[in-house]
Design a protein around this motif. Structure first.
Motif, PDB file in Angstrom:
ATOM      1  N   GLU A  92     -24.851 -40.265 -16.595  1.00  0.00           N
ATOM      2  CA  GLU A  92     -26.096 -40.699 -15.950  1.00  0.00           C
ATOM      3  C   GLU A  92     -27.283 -40.104 -16.696  1.00  0.00           C
ATOM      4  O   GLU A  92     -27.159 -39.096 -17.393  1.00  0.00           O
ATOM      5  CB  GLU A  92     -26.112 -40.254 -14.482  1.00  0.00           C
ATOM      6  N   ARG A  93     -28.424 -40.712 -16.535  1.00  0.00           N
ATOM      7  CA  ARG A  93     -29.645 -40.146 -17.117  1.00  0.00           C
ATOM      8  C   ARG A  93     -29.938 -38.821 -16.433  1.00  0.00           C
ATOM      9  O   ARG A  93     -29.819 -38.700 -15.223  1.00  0.00           O
ATOM     10  CB  ARG A  93     -30.815 -41.109 -16.964  1.00  0.00           C
ATOM     11  N   ASN A  94     -30.291 -37.828 -17.214  1.00  0.00           N
ATOM     12  CA  ASN A  94     -30.569 -36.492 -16.709  1.00  0.00           C
ATOM     13  C   ASN A  94     -32.057 -36.200 -16.879  1.00  0.00           C
ATOM     14  O   ASN A  94     -32.547 -36.108 -18.012  1.00  0.00           O
ATOM     15  CB  ASN A  94     -29.726 -35.477 -17.476  1.00  0.00           C
ATOM     16  N   PRO A  95     -32.789 -36.047 -15.772  1.00  0.00           N
ATOM     17  CA  PRO A  95     -34.232 -35.796 -15.893  1.00  0.00           C
ATOM     18  C   PRO A  95     -34.547 -34.500 -16.634  1.00  0.00           C
ATOM     19  O   PRO A  95     -35.619 -34.365 -17.216  1.00  0.00           O
ATOM     20  CB  PRO A  95     -34.725 -35.755 -14.447  1.00  0.00           C
ATOM     21  N   ASP A  96     -33.607 -33.546 -16.651  1.00  0.00           N
ATOM     22  CA  ASP A  96     -33.836 -32.300 -17.390  1.00  0.00           C
ATOM     23  C   ASP A  96     -33.843 -32.512 -18.903  1.00  0.00           C
ATOM     24  O   ASP A  96     -34.247 -31.627 -19.654  1.00  0.00           O
ATOM     25  CB  ASP A  96     -32.769 -31.260 -17.036  1.00  0.00           C
ATOM     26  N   MET A  97     -33.381 -33.691 -19.343  1.00  0.00           N
ATOM     27  CA  MET A  97     -33.361 -34.004 -20.773  1.00  0.00           C
ATOM     28  C   MET A  97     -34.697 -34.585 -21.245  1.00  0.00           C
ATOM     29  O   MET A  97     -34.843 -34.943 -22.406  1.00  0.00           O
ATOM     30  CB  MET A  97     -32.229 -34.981 -21.095  1.00  0.00           C
ATOM     31  N   MET A  98     -35.663 -34.664 -20.342  1.00  0.00           N
ATOM     32  CA  MET A  98     -37.033 -35.064 -20.685  1.00  0.00           C
ATOM     33  C   MET A  98     -37.806 -33.755 -20.855  1.00  0.00           C
ATOM     34  O   MET A  98     -37.935 -32.990 -19.895  1.00  0.00           O
ATOM     35  CB  MET A  98     -37.658 -35.899 -19.575  1.00  0.00           C
ATOM     36  N   GLN A  99     -38.292 -33.500 -22.067  1.00  0.00           N
ATOM     37  CA  GLN A  99     -38.935 -32.211 -22.330  1.00  0.00           C
ATOM     38  C   GLN A  99     -40.174 -32.368 -23.201  1.00  0.00           C
ATOM     39  O   GLN A  99     -40.186 -33.155 -24.151  1.00  0.00           O
ATOM     40  CB  GLN A  99     -37.948 -31.269 -23.022  1.00  0.00           C
ATOM     41  N   PHE A 157     -34.281 -36.774 -24.454  1.00  0.00           N
ATOM     42  CA  PHE A 157     -33.104 -36.413 -25.240  1.00  0.00           C
ATOM     43  C   PHE A 157     -31.819 -37.014 -24.668  1.00  0.00           C
ATOM     44  O   PHE A 157     -30.730 -36.716 -25.149  1.00  0.00           O
ATOM     45  CB  PHE A 157     -32.994 -34.886 -25.358  1.00  0.00           C
ATOM     46  N   ASN A 158     -31.938 -37.863 -23.640  1.00  0.00           N
ATOM     47  CA  ASN A 158     -30.775 -38.582 -23.130  1.00  0.00           C
ATOM     48  C   ASN A 158     -30.303 -39.569 -24.189  1.00  0.00           C
ATOM     49  O   ASN A 158     -31.099 -40.075 -24.988  1.00  0.00           O
ATOM     50  CB  ASN A 158     -31.141 -39.389 -21.873  1.00  0.00           C
ATOM     51  N   HIS A 159     -28.996 -39.883 -24.180  1.00  0.00           N
ATOM     52  CA  HIS A 159     -28.499 -40.944 -25.050  1.00  0.00           C
ATOM     53  C   HIS A 159     -29.198 -42.238 -24.627  1.00  0.00           C
ATOM     54  O   HIS A 159     -29.434 -42.452 -23.434  1.00  0.00           O
ATOM     55  CB  HIS A 159     -26.975 -41.084 -24.895  1.00  0.00           C
ATOM     56  N   PRO A 160     -29.547 -43.129 -25.561  1.00  0.00           N
ATOM     57  CA  PRO A 160     -30.245 -44.365 -25.187  1.00  0.00           C
ATOM     58  C   PRO A 160     -29.481 -45.222 -24.170  1.00  0.00           C
ATOM     59  O   PRO A 160     -30.085 -45.994 -23.444  1.00  0.00           O
ATOM     60  CB  PRO A 160     -30.400 -45.118 -26.504  1.00  0.00           C
ATOM     61  N   LEU A 161     -28.155 -45.087 -24.111  1.00  0.00           N
ATOM     62  CA  LEU A 161     -27.359 -45.881 -23.171  1.00  0.00           C
ATOM     63  C   LEU A 161     -26.935 -45.091 -21.934  1.00  0.00           C
ATOM     64  O   LEU A 161     -26.133 -45.577 -21.141  1.00  0.00           O
ATOM     65  CB  LEU A 161     -26.128 -46.461 -23.876  1.00  0.00           C
ATOM     66  N   ALA A 162     -27.466 -43.881 -21.755  1.00  0.00           N
ATOM     67  CA  ALA A 162     -27.133 -43.095 -20.558  1.00  0.00           C
ATOM     68  C   ALA A 162     -27.574 -43.860 -19.314  1.00  0.00           C
ATOM     69  O   ALA A 162     -28.662 -44.429 -19.270  1.00  0.00           O
ATOM     70  CB  ALA A 162     -27.812 -41.731 -20.601  1.00  0.00           C
TER      71      ALA A 162
END
Length: 160
Positions: free
Chosen positions: A83-90, A141-146
């Motif tokens: 799943e998309r992880n909001p913590d991967m937005m930095q 920094f999430n994978h584009p297909l997350a």
């Protein structure tokens, strides 16, 4: 001597994908917006199963397939890359961006930037989401297909 007209199954000795197999293959990864990776019109990819080059869910789909197989798998949203992880937005400060790359580089939403891993031996990518007036850059920094459904098409050319 009599011969039988009944066809018999012929055993094939084609190699089959298993954990640790070394593969030569063409593959395509696509999400709802289309292809993200497609090697079918290029040189085939080579990879080692279990080395982290494909997600575990995609590797699981390959186990048991024979060399020469050409097939497509549909993976549910989040199955292939989580799943998309909001913590991967930095946010990354402009000062750090200047130290890591060209200090004159202008970043815009949609750009993909390569960063060195902490050990300096590899790289990872981040997609620019936003740039503030002070030059700080918000990266995803999430994978584009997350978090998305994924179509995984594969043609196994060689299995060792």
């Amino acid at each position: 001597m009599t011969t039988s007209a009944t066809p018999t199954a012929v055993a094939t000795d084609l190699p089959v994908v298993q954990a640790g197999s070394f593969l030569t293959l063409h593959y395509r990864l696509a999400g709802p917006a289309g292809d993200v990776i497609n090697t079918f019109n290029e040189k085939p990819a080579t990879l080692s199963l279990g080395a982290g080059e494909l997600s575990p869910a995609m590797e699981d789909k390959l186990i048991g397939l024979a060399e020469g197989t050409h097939t497509t798998f549909e993976l549910a949203a989040g199955e292939a890359f989580g799943e998309r992880n909001p913590d991967m937005m930095q946010w990354v400060a402009r000062k750090l961006m200047n130290e890591l790359g060209d200090p004159h580089e202008q970043y815009t939403a949609g750009d993909v930037v390569q960063f060195p891993t902490p050990d300096g031996l590899g790289q990872y990518a981040g997609a620019v989401v936003q740039v503030r007036e002070d030059g700080a850059v918000l990266f995803d920094f999430n994978h584009p297909l997350a978090g998305q459904p994924v179509t995984f098409e594969v043609k196994l050319i060689g299995v060792l």
